[in-house]
Write a protein that holds these residues in place. Sequence first.
Motif, short mmCIF file in Angstrom:
data_model
loop_
_atom_site.label_atom_id
_atom_site.label_comp_id
_atom_site.label_asym_id
_atom_site.label_seq_id
_atom_site.Cartn_x
_atom_site.Cartn_y
_atom_site.Cartn_z
N THR A 17 24.25 8.46 -10.93
CA THR A 17 25.57 8.78 -11.45
C THR A 17 25.96 7.80 -12.55
O THR A 17 25.40 6.71 -12.66
CB THR A 17 26.64 8.72 -10.34
OG1 THR A 17 26.71 7.39 -9.85
CG2 THR A 17 26.32 9.68 -9.22
N VAL A 18 26.93 8.20 -13.34
CA VAL A 18 27.41 7.36 -14.44
C VAL A 18 28.05 6.09 -13.90
O VAL A 18 27.91 5.01 -14.48
CB VAL A 18 28.39 8.15 -15.34
CG1 VAL A 18 28.96 7.28 -16.43
CG2 VAL A 18 27.69 9.35 -15.95
N LYS A 19 28.72 6.19 -12.75
CA LYS A 19 29.35 5.01 -12.15
C LYS A 19 28.32 3.95 -11.77
O LYS A 19 28.57 2.77 -11.90
CB LYS A 19 30.15 5.40 -10.91
CG LYS A 19 31.44 6.10 -11.21
CD LYS A 19 32.21 6.41 -9.96
CE LYS A 19 33.51 7.12 -10.29
NZ LYS A 19 34.29 7.44 -9.10
N GLN A 20 27.16 4.39 -11.30
CA GLN A 20 26.11 3.45 -10.92
C GLN A 20 25.57 2.68 -12.12
O GLN A 20 25.27 1.50 -12.02
CB GLN A 20 24.94 4.19 -10.24
CG GLN A 20 25.27 4.74 -8.88
CD GLN A 20 24.13 5.59 -8.35
OE1 GLN A 20 23.44 6.28 -9.11
NE2 GLN A 20 23.93 5.56 -7.04
N ALA A 78 27.10 2.30 -15.12
CA ALA A 78 28.14 1.86 -16.05
C ALA A 78 27.98 0.41 -16.51
O ALA A 78 28.16 0.13 -17.70
CB ALA A 78 29.52 2.08 -15.45
N TRP A 94 21.78 3.22 -23.51
CA TRP A 94 21.34 2.86 -22.16
C TRP A 94 19.83 2.76 -22.17
O TRP A 94 19.13 3.73 -22.47
CB TRP A 94 21.81 3.90 -21.15
CG TRP A 94 21.36 3.65 -19.75
CD1 TRP A 94 21.33 2.45 -19.10
CD2 TRP A 94 20.86 4.61 -18.83
NE1 TRP A 94 20.86 2.61 -17.83
CE2 TRP A 94 20.58 3.94 -17.63
CE3 TRP A 94 20.65 5.98 -18.89
CZ2 TRP A 94 20.07 4.58 -16.51
CZ3 TRP A 94 20.17 6.62 -17.77
CH2 TRP A 94 19.88 5.93 -16.60
N LYS A 144 35.33 8.63 -23.68
CA LYS A 144 35.30 9.58 -22.57
C LYS A 144 34.29 10.70 -22.84
O LYS A 144 33.56 11.13 -21.95
CB LYS A 144 36.68 10.19 -22.34
CG LYS A 144 37.64 9.27 -21.65
CD LYS A 144 38.99 9.95 -21.47
CE LYS A 144 40.02 8.98 -20.90
NZ LYS A 144 41.35 9.57 -20.84
N PHE A 168 30.83 9.47 -22.17
CA PHE A 168 30.57 9.44 -20.73
C PHE A 168 30.28 10.85 -20.20
O PHE A 168 29.38 11.04 -19.38
CB PHE A 168 31.78 8.87 -19.97
CG PHE A 168 31.74 7.39 -19.78
CD1 PHE A 168 30.72 6.77 -19.08
CD2 PHE A 168 32.75 6.59 -20.31
CE1 PHE A 168 30.69 5.40 -18.90
CE2 PHE A 168 32.73 5.22 -20.13
CZ PHE A 168 31.70 4.63 -19.42
N GLN A 169 31.03 11.84 -20.68
CA GLN A 169 30.82 13.22 -20.23
C GLN A 169 29.45 13.74 -20.67
O GLN A 169 28.77 14.44 -19.92
CB GLN A 169 31.93 14.12 -20.75
CG GLN A 169 33.26 13.90 -20.06
CD GLN A 169 34.39 14.66 -20.72
OE1 GLN A 169 34.25 15.19 -21.82
NE2 GLN A 169 35.54 14.70 -20.05
N GLU A 181 26.92 12.19 -18.41
CA GLU A 181 26.98 12.80 -17.08
C GLU A 181 26.31 14.18 -17.07
O GLU A 181 25.56 14.50 -16.15
CB GLU A 181 28.44 12.93 -16.63
CG GLU A 181 28.59 13.25 -15.18
CD GLU A 181 30.02 13.09 -14.69
OE1 GLU A 181 30.21 13.07 -13.48
OE2 GLU A 181 30.94 13.00 -15.53
#
Length: 142
Positions: A7-10, A12, A41, A86, A89-90, A93
Amino acid sequence: MLISKVTVKQIAPELKFLYSRSSGPGGQYVNKANTRVQLRWNITTSQVLNEDQRAILLKRLSHRLTRGGELVLNASSSRSQSANRKSAFQKLESILNQVFTFARPRRATTPTAASHKKRLEKKKHHSEKKAWRRKLKPGRAS
């Protein structure tokens, strides 16, 4: 082999952002503000990924990666930096969702008896139609 989705949270903390001047609408503001967002990334040096996840990402995103194994995404559709951030990020994702979504293998099937019969009848009808055309052609002696 069960592979968990990233996931993106992991990831970030591993993401790097670069900001630059964006092209497009915005008038004089475009020439002053750094609203374009570039998200980077590095998959090869990521500490979050296990070897299976890394292998899948490198294989399925090979056309989008730099030589150093870095994924680069640009977002410049909005006039504000936060909105472009944002958007980046989308994009990331949706890419991760696509990479870790596997299609089920196709199961081979055989045609039903009814469809087989229908296909043969259609062929027979077509050949009869052509045979009639051959018999009715003008200027031909039968």
